[in-house]
Write a protein that holds these residues in place. Structure first.
Motif, mmCIF file in Angstrom:
data_model
loop_
_atom_site.group_PDB
_atom_site.id
_atom_site.type_symbol
_atom_site.label_atom_id
_atom_site.label_comp_id
_atom_site.label_asym_id
_atom_site.label_seq_id
_atom_site.Cartn_x
_atom_site.Cartn_y
_atom_site.Cartn_z
ATOM 1 N N ALA A 102 -7.073 7.965 -0.035
ATOM 2 C CA ALA A 102 -7.833 7.228 0.224
ATOM 3 C C ALA A 102 -8.629 6.960 -0.562
ATOM 4 C CB ALA A 102 -8.683 7.508 1.341
ATOM 5 N N ASP A 133 -8.734 3.815 -3.440
ATOM 6 C CA ASP A 133 -9.886 3.195 -1.948
ATOM 7 C C ASP A 133 -9.177 2.063 -1.031
ATOM 8 O OD1 ASP A 133 -12.408 2.411 -2.714
ATOM 9 O OD2 ASP A 133 -11.935 0.114 -4.063
ATOM 10 N N GLU A 134 -9.028 3.083 -0.457
ATOM 11 C CA GLU A 134 -8.950 2.765 1.386
ATOM 12 C C GLU A 134 -8.961 3.561 2.689
ATOM 13 O OE1 GLU A 134 -7.493 0.071 1.760
ATOM 14 O OE2 GLU A 134 -6.509 -0.732 0.398
ATOM 15 N N LEU A 145 1.096 -1.411 0.114
ATOM 16 C CA LEU A 145 0.130 -0.400 0.152
ATOM 17 C C LEU A 145 0.574 1.233 0.347
ATOM 18 C CD1 LEU A 145 -2.388 1.768 0.162
ATOM 19 C CD2 LEU A 145 -2.576 0.706 2.169
#
Length: 202
Positions: free
Chosen positions: A48, A52-53, A28
């Protein structure tokens, strides 16, 4: 943002310690660093959305990158004092096998990070292949995927890489200068992936 011009980060940082390389090599964090490198500056919320976190998870990993000096706080880009803006702390990173080969952990971490980067490059190119119809004929003609075979010694391979890097750098600087002068029409982010290595048999 302050009226004063924000100083540019140094051109290249060579990572030589296992701790920093391990921190950078988290999947990540690799994605966050790459996304931030393209964006220039961004907040955890913006990043984010890109990866897509959850914002809390992204914020945690940004702090870890910052602890190792890989990213740093940037001047605020909005009037919201609660927002924390980030940028990469250097324009590019390098890490060489010779700096990590003397310990099993160092060699393993170096190999793992290289493999993660190769996987990221493949994913990036496959995304282009999936979307290439939407780019239009001019961009499809301009894009390229080639491989070459040469009989070289190690000194010649090193010289070849130096010359290729220098050529790409001239195009990077040309693009920056053009955008600074207001010539932004038709410009897109372009990835150039280079791998050069010796082999005897497949």
């Amino acid at each position: 943002m302050d009226d004063k011009q924000e100083s540019r980060p140094p051109a290249t940082r060579r990572i030589t310690d296992v701790g920093t390389l391990k921190a950078f090599g988290h999947p990540l964090r690799l994605k966050l660093y790459g996304t931030l490198r393209v964006a220039g500056t961004a907040t955890a919320s913006q990043l984010a959305t890109q990866v897509d976190e959850a914002v809390s998870l992204v914020s945690y990993h940004l702090r870890k990158l910052a602890e190792h000096g890989l990213i740093e706080e940037a001047d605020a880009q909005s009037g919201d004092a609660r927002e924390r803006w980030w940028r990469t702390a250097q324009e590019a990173l390098s890490f060489r096998h010779e700096d990590f080969k003397d310990t099993p952990e160092g060699a393993a971490v170096h190999a793992s990070v290289i493999r993660s980067l190769i996987a990221h490059h493949r994913e990036q190119y496959e995304t282009y292949l999936d979307q290439q119809a939407s780019w239009g004929e001019e961009w499809r003609r301009a894009a390229d995927q080639s491989d070459f075979l040469a009989r070289l010694n190690s000194a010649e391979l090193s010289e070849l890489n130096t010359e290729i890097h220098a050529l790409i750098k001239t195009y990077e600087e040309r693009g920056k200068a053009a955008e600074a002068a207001g010539d932004t029409e038709g410009r897109e982010n372009v990835a150039v992936h280079l791998a050069s290595f010796p082999f005897r048999n497949f």
